[in-house]
Design a protein around this motif. Structure first.
Motif, PDB file in Angstrom:
ATOM      1  N   ILE A 164      15.806  -0.762 -27.034  1.00 13.82           N
ATOM      2  CA  ILE A 164      17.091  -1.334 -27.458  1.00 13.82           C
ATOM      3  C   ILE A 164      17.287  -2.703 -26.800  1.00 13.82           C
ATOM      4  CG2 ILE A 164      19.609  -1.052 -27.447  1.00 13.82           C
ATOM      5  CD1 ILE A 164      19.070   2.031 -27.389  1.00 13.82           C
TER       6      ILE A 164
ATOM      7  N   LEU B  18      16.010   2.863 -32.904  1.00 10.13           N
ATOM      8  CA  LEU B  18      16.972   1.799 -33.216  1.00 10.13           C
ATOM      9  C   LEU B  18      17.837   2.107 -34.424  1.00 10.13           C
ATOM     10  CD1 LEU B  18      14.516  -1.175 -32.644  1.00 10.13           C
ATOM     11  CD2 LEU B  18      16.547  -0.680 -31.260  1.00 10.13           C
TER      12      LEU B  18
ATOM     13  N   ARG C 265      23.331   3.849 -31.476  1.00 14.93           N
ATOM     14  CA  ARG C 265      22.764   4.026 -30.142  1.00 14.93           C
ATOM     15  C   ARG C 265      23.588   4.924 -29.221  1.00 14.93           C
ATOM     16  NH1 ARG C 265      26.009   0.804 -27.162  1.00 14.93           N
ATOM     17  NH2 ARG C 265      26.551  -1.148 -28.171  1.00 14.93           N
TER      18      ARG C 265
ATOM     19  N   LEU D  54      13.595  -6.572 -34.446  1.00 13.88           N
ATOM     20  CA  LEU D  54      13.677  -5.223 -33.863  1.00 13.88           C
ATOM     21  C   LEU D  54      12.469  -4.947 -32.968  1.00 13.88           C
ATOM     22  CD1 LEU D  54      14.794  -3.285 -37.075  1.00 13.88           C
ATOM     23  CD2 LEU D  54      16.237  -3.833 -35.107  1.00 13.88           C
TER      24      LEU D  54
END
Ligand code: ARG
Length: 582
Positions: A142, A439, A443, A574
């Motif tokens: 993250i 992801l 979260r 990402l």
């Protein structure tokens, strides 16, 4: 401005002011994609309540002021629904030009911010001589996505790997190191056998009083700065550091050695932290420990909860270090914003640390410090994710298994790929699948770790998006001459499926900026999944290489190419690679 929502917002502000007075100009026009037209505005609902008129009437009054030439260039048709929704159909010419602009923009429509901030991101933060576990995996994945994204937006990102490299366990770890000999210790640690090393030390500490006494003595030597002890401590740190670096490399994480700023870094500041807290009257001694009592924090019996900065034995602890880190991040790193990507159980710790730092004057009101918390990874049994033997899962083993499983999946999907490419693709798909699974769920919630689900080629998964991207790239391998110099091609928008795809493509910049604010990477995943779906809709309805005219072939090739670039860029933000073929 390419994003129609952003382009239309000022028009709504002006119309709101003209129809209802300047005080309403700042109201959110509530523009959203719509399934009746291209976009809808729900602005009339909240306004109707405020001015005590029917939503439909309010909407009509508003629409009467949406008539500037600039507005009618963007919007072809405006309709007020009986319930007061304002439905907007965009002009195909405007849509085509807007997509042309994004296609010509290396940033794909992601605007640079008015003011670039310095953002400290505290993530990963494993503990030395201890295995990284899935909790660190979440922080690493993250945190790295947020770092990539904010950096791409145009902020100055300072990564801080706040590793646990200090504290009483080092007494027993160093004694154990001396018992087995440096050479043997290095051999054990370099293969990543951190758990075993730690466990052996712990077992001796718990069962052998002489070892325990030596360990305690060693802590005193370490804190006192004894030269040999420090050298042994450094040896342990270096071994772990190398091991972490390997894990980051295998995971494709951007953290470097230079980003490490562990707990020990703050040792020299701890006395000053405590002194200042005492001078400011913020700390009190309770049961021998030096504590701060931030208001509003109580235990279940309603008693005030302490933030302990110095234990009764005189040792500083985790909280003191974090207070010193806030001071450093504001005072030396000049952070406008700091994101602490750490699991939800530390929520109270950070709330108390930030409160104390504000009171002490280390954290100005202008600095935005946030705990970016996340939930747990659960196994198929909905309990904490563990190995069959009940141990915590090693991150490295997870990457190995992901790659292995992905190889099987990729081989089944495309047996004709040569072996080297297949290995490469398997790595990207395996690592991508693990990251994306993490992801793509909100979260703050827990999620269930499920190999089959995350490696599936259908649904909101990395392989699905990677495959969508590779399929588009394969169109270009077949297009040959038709795809030459697309830079000169103009996008024309006729079919509804084309229109839907264009709207998705134009939203990328807004989505990326939104995540920079809300720190919810799952919204980028949802967006990419929606984009891939809009692309399949388009590809089903609109022939590309067999389109009726050469101009239309090129227009559609531009849409294909831009979709592939947005997918690849989104995945890259990402931390996920997109192979050109699968
Ligand atoms: N090493 C800690 C752990 O494993 C996480 C540190 C997070 N960062 C911080 N500034 N406290 O739980």
């Amino acid at each position: 401005m390419a994003d129609p929502i952003a382009a239309l917002s000022p028009h709504f502000s002006r119309a709101l002011a003209a129809a209802f007075g300047a005080e309403h100009a700042g109201q959110d026009p509530m523009l959203r994609p719509s399934n009746r037209a291209d976009l809808q505005s729900n602005a009339a609902m909240p306004l109707a309540k405020k001015v005590k008129r029917a939503p439909r009437e309010v909407a009509e009054a508003l629409v009467a002021h949406l008539d500037s030439p600039d507005f009618t260039r963007i919007v072809e048709r405006v309709e007020v629904a009986p319930n007061g929704f304002i439905n907007l159909t965009l002009s195909p010419a405007w849509l085509g030009t807007a997509v042309d602009e994004v296609a010509a923009d290396a940033r794909l429509g992601v605007a640079t911010p008015a003011r670039s901030q310095t953002v400290v991101i505290d993530y990963s933060a494993p503990n030395v001589a201890k295995e990284m576990h899935v909790g660190h995996l979440r922080s690493t994945i993250i945190g790295d996505a947020l770092a990539r994204l904010l950096e791409h937006v145009g902020h100055r990102v300072i990564r801080q790997n706040h590793i646990g490299d200090w504290g009483t366990p080092f007494g027993m770890l160093i004694e154990h190191l001396l018992d087995v000999g440096e050479k043997e210790a290095v051999a054990e640690l370099s293969v990543g056998d951190l758990n075993a090393f730690y466990k052996q030390a712990r077992d001796k500490f718990d069962s052998d009083p002489a070892f325990e006494a030596r360990s305690r003595q060693r802590v005193v030597l370490l804190q006192g700065g004894d030269k040999d002890t420090l050298a042994q401590w450094r040896l342990l740190i270096d071994q772990s550091r190398q091991y972490f670096a390997t894990a980051y490399r295998r995971l494709g994480v951007t953290l470097q050695d230079g980003d490490i700023c562990g707990e020990s870094f703050y040792n020299r500041d701890l006395q000053a932290v405590v002194d200042e807290l005492q001078q400011k009257g913020l700390a009190t001694v309770s049961d021998g420990a030096l504590c701060v009592f931030p208001p509003g924090f109580t235990n279940k019996d309603g008693e005030p909860l302490p933030l302990i900065v110095r234990k009764s034995d005189g040792g500083f602890n985790y909280a003191a270090t974090d207070l010193a880190a806030v001071r450093h991040r504001v005072g030396t790193l000049h952070a406008d914003r700091a994101l602490y990507v750490v699991g939800a159980p530390q929520r109270q710790h950070f709330a108390m640390v930030f409160w104390t730092a504000r009171e002490a004057g280390w954290l100005p009101a202008s600095a935005d410090f946030q705990h970016v918390q996340f939930g747990s990874v659960l196994g198929p049994d909905k309990k904490m994710f563990k190995t069959r033997a009940g141990d915590s899962i090693r991150l490295i083993d997870l990457v190995d298994e992901a790659t292995e499983r992905a190889l099987a999946v990729v081989t089944e999907k495309n047996p004709t790929l040569d072996e080297a490419t297949r290995g490469d693709v398997a790595r990207m798909v395996g690592v991508g699948a693990v990251k994306y699974a993490d992801l793509s769920s909100d979260r703050v919630k827990d999620y269930v770790f499920d190999w089959d689900q995350m490696l599936a080629f259908e649904g909101n998964t990395a392989p699905y998006l990677q495959y969508a991207h590779a399929r588009i790239r394969s169109i270009f391998r077949r297009a040959e001459g038709q795809a030459a110099d697309l830079g000169a091609a103009r996008v024309s928008v006729a079919e509804p499926a084309e229109r839907a795809l264009c709207l998705e493509l134009l939203a990328f910049g807004t989505v990326v900026h939104g995540i920079g604010d809300t720190l919810q990477p799952h919204k980028l995943c949802t967006y990419l999944y929606g984009l891939a779906a809009a692309f399949s809709g388009f590809y089903e309805k609109c022939p590309v290489l067999k389109a009726p005219t050469p101009e239309l072939v090129r227009s559609r090739l531009v849409l294909c190419d831009l979709t592939a670039r947005v997918l690849a860029r989104g995945l890259e933000l990402l931390g996920i690679e997109a192979p050109a073929q699968m």
